[in-house]
Design an enzyme around this catalytic site. Structure first.
Site, PDB file in Angstrom:
ATOM      1  N   TYR A  90      -4.520  -6.520  -2.639  1.00 37.30           N
ATOM      2  CA  TYR A  90      -5.889  -6.279  -2.181  1.00 37.30           C
ATOM      3  C   TYR A  90      -5.881  -4.960  -1.427  1.00 37.30           C
ATOM      4  CZ  TYR A  90     -10.444  -7.352  -0.012  1.00 37.30           C
ATOM      5  OH  TYR A  90     -11.759  -7.332   0.395  1.00 37.30           O
ATOM      6  N   LYS A  91      -6.684  -4.012  -1.893  1.00 39.39           N
ATOM      7  CA  LYS A  91      -6.772  -2.682  -1.285  1.00 39.39           C
ATOM      8  C   LYS A  91      -8.015  -2.639  -0.410  1.00 39.39           C
ATOM      9  CE  LYS A  91      -7.124   2.266  -2.395  1.00 39.39           C
ATOM     10  NZ  LYS A  91      -7.455   3.252  -3.441  1.00 39.39           N
ATOM     11  N   ALA A  92      -7.820  -2.537   0.907  1.00 38.53           N
ATOM     12  CA  ALA A  92      -8.918  -2.676   1.855  1.00 38.53           C
ATOM     13  C   ALA A  92      -9.221  -1.367   2.568  1.00 38.53           C
ATOM     14  CB  ALA A  92      -8.579  -3.736   2.899  1.00 38.53           C
TER      15      ALA A  92
ATOM     16  N   LEU B 272      -2.384   2.575   0.099  1.00 46.06           N
ATOM     17  CA  LEU B 272      -2.676   3.231  -1.187  1.00 46.06           C
ATOM     18  C   LEU B 272      -3.770   4.223  -0.871  1.00 46.06           C
ATOM     19  CD1 LEU B 272      -2.701   3.827  -4.149  1.00 46.06           C
ATOM     20  CD2 LEU B 272      -3.784   1.632  -4.588  1.00 46.06           C
TER      21      LEU B 272
ATOM     22  N   VAL C 243      -7.301  -4.904  -6.512  1.00 47.77           N
ATOM     23  CA  VAL C 243      -8.749  -4.954  -6.324  1.00 47.77           C
ATOM     24  C   VAL C 243      -9.111  -4.215  -5.048  1.00 47.77           C
ATOM     25  CG1 VAL C 243     -10.711  -6.473  -5.859  1.00 47.77           C
ATOM     26  CG2 VAL C 243      -9.057  -7.070  -7.641  1.00 47.77           C
TER      27      VAL C 243
END
Length: 305
Positions: free
Chosen positions: A195-197, A253, A161
């Site tokens: 979790y992609k922040a 990422l 996400v």
């Protein structure tokens, strides 16, 4: 085997060190805008697809995973074997909706991304981008994320996400960096496997200040988190990743920080080899050194040095 607390194996997405060094090539209209800066006339879908294939061939031998979009990359990359063996596949499962003055003003689940198909093609994860605004209600975002995670679980795919902060709809002055932690408080405990922040404070400011914000993100997100590079200058991104990983991040990422500087070069393949590959290799060295050695399902929830 590297499993999350929810039992999802993330080994395929990670380096042997246990850190994530994942490459993003799922940009759509954002990539078109970048390419348009260096040519006359409209940028065709084929031009964008060609760039993505060149990037995948040059860079995926050095990445632990690669994120591809359905529209311009997935089927062609599979057919041409453009992704190196050993580099895991992540499918972007989002439709990116433009709006006034914004290339991406909203998003929704892409119903054309069929979990069973992409899994048969080799995917191990799906990614969903979520637009977060301070004056939009939380309920639709939470429902979207919950729906996405449920679909991933049903398909046996890991869920990633990616909340991205945007300006308020009411037009008031606002720094998007102020939304990174509130977005994590809202969406960081919904059950996503990764979790992609956005980089806290976009990596700007004194080291201690940035690291405090990263540590707060670690305390907020229930599970492993990685940083994306949008908003951070390519030359500054390795330092930002190191600060984030020293405070609990599990890797990155990212796309722009790796390949953005080669766009417009006369020989893209040579530029990827000579510029983008060393950038990615430096990032890999950082995460192996700082974030390696941890199982994503058992990482400490407190910052570490």
């Amino acid at each position: 085997m590297m499993k999350t607390a929810r039992g999802i194996d993330l080994s395929a997405l990670a380096r042997p060190s246990g850190a994530f060094a994942m490459l993003a090539v799922d940009q759509r209209e954002g990539l078109r805008a970048m390419l348009a800066e260096h040519q006359d006339g409209p940028v065709s879908d084929r031009t964008m697809s060609d760039f993505k294939m060149a990037a995948l061939r040059a860079l995926t031998p050095h990445a632990s995973a690669a994120l591809l979009d359905r529209e311009l990359a997935w089927d062609r990359a599979i057919a041409e074997h453009a992704v190196a063996p050993g580099c895991a596949l992540i499918a972007a499962a989002d439709v990116l909706v433009p709006g006034p003055g914004e290339l991406v003003a909203d998003s929704r689940i892409d119903e054309a991304v069929l979990p069973a198909k992409v899994r048969a093609d080799g995917a191990v994860a799906l990614k969903l981008l979520v637009i977060w605004r301070p004056d939009d209600p939380a309920e639709p975002r939470v429902a979207l994320v919950d729906d996405f995670i449920a679909r991933c679980r049903a398909a046996g795919l890991a869920s990633i996400v990616e909340p991205v902060c945007r300006k308020p709809r009411d037009g008031r002055a606002w720094n998007p960096a102020e939304g990174i932690l509130p977005a994590a408080r809202e969406l960081g405990d919904r059950g996503a496997d990764i979790y992609k922040a956005e980089m806290p404070l976009f990596g700007k400011g004194a080291e201690a200040e940035v690291r405090r914000a990263c540590a707060e993100l670690t305390r907020t997100v229930n599970g492993p988190w990685v940083v994306l590079s949008s908003g951070v200058a390519p030359d500054d991104f390795p330092q930002a990743v190191e600060w984030a990983c020293r405070e609990g991040a599990s890797g990155f990422l990212a796309g722009r920080a790796v390949w953005r500087t080669v766009i417009g070069r006369p020989d893209i393949e040579a530029a990827l080899r000579e510029d983008a590959v060393p950038r990615l290799q430096r990032l890999v060295e950082v995460v192996d050194r700082v974030a390696g050695g941890f199982s994503p399902g058992a990482r400490p929830r407190t910052p570490h040095d």
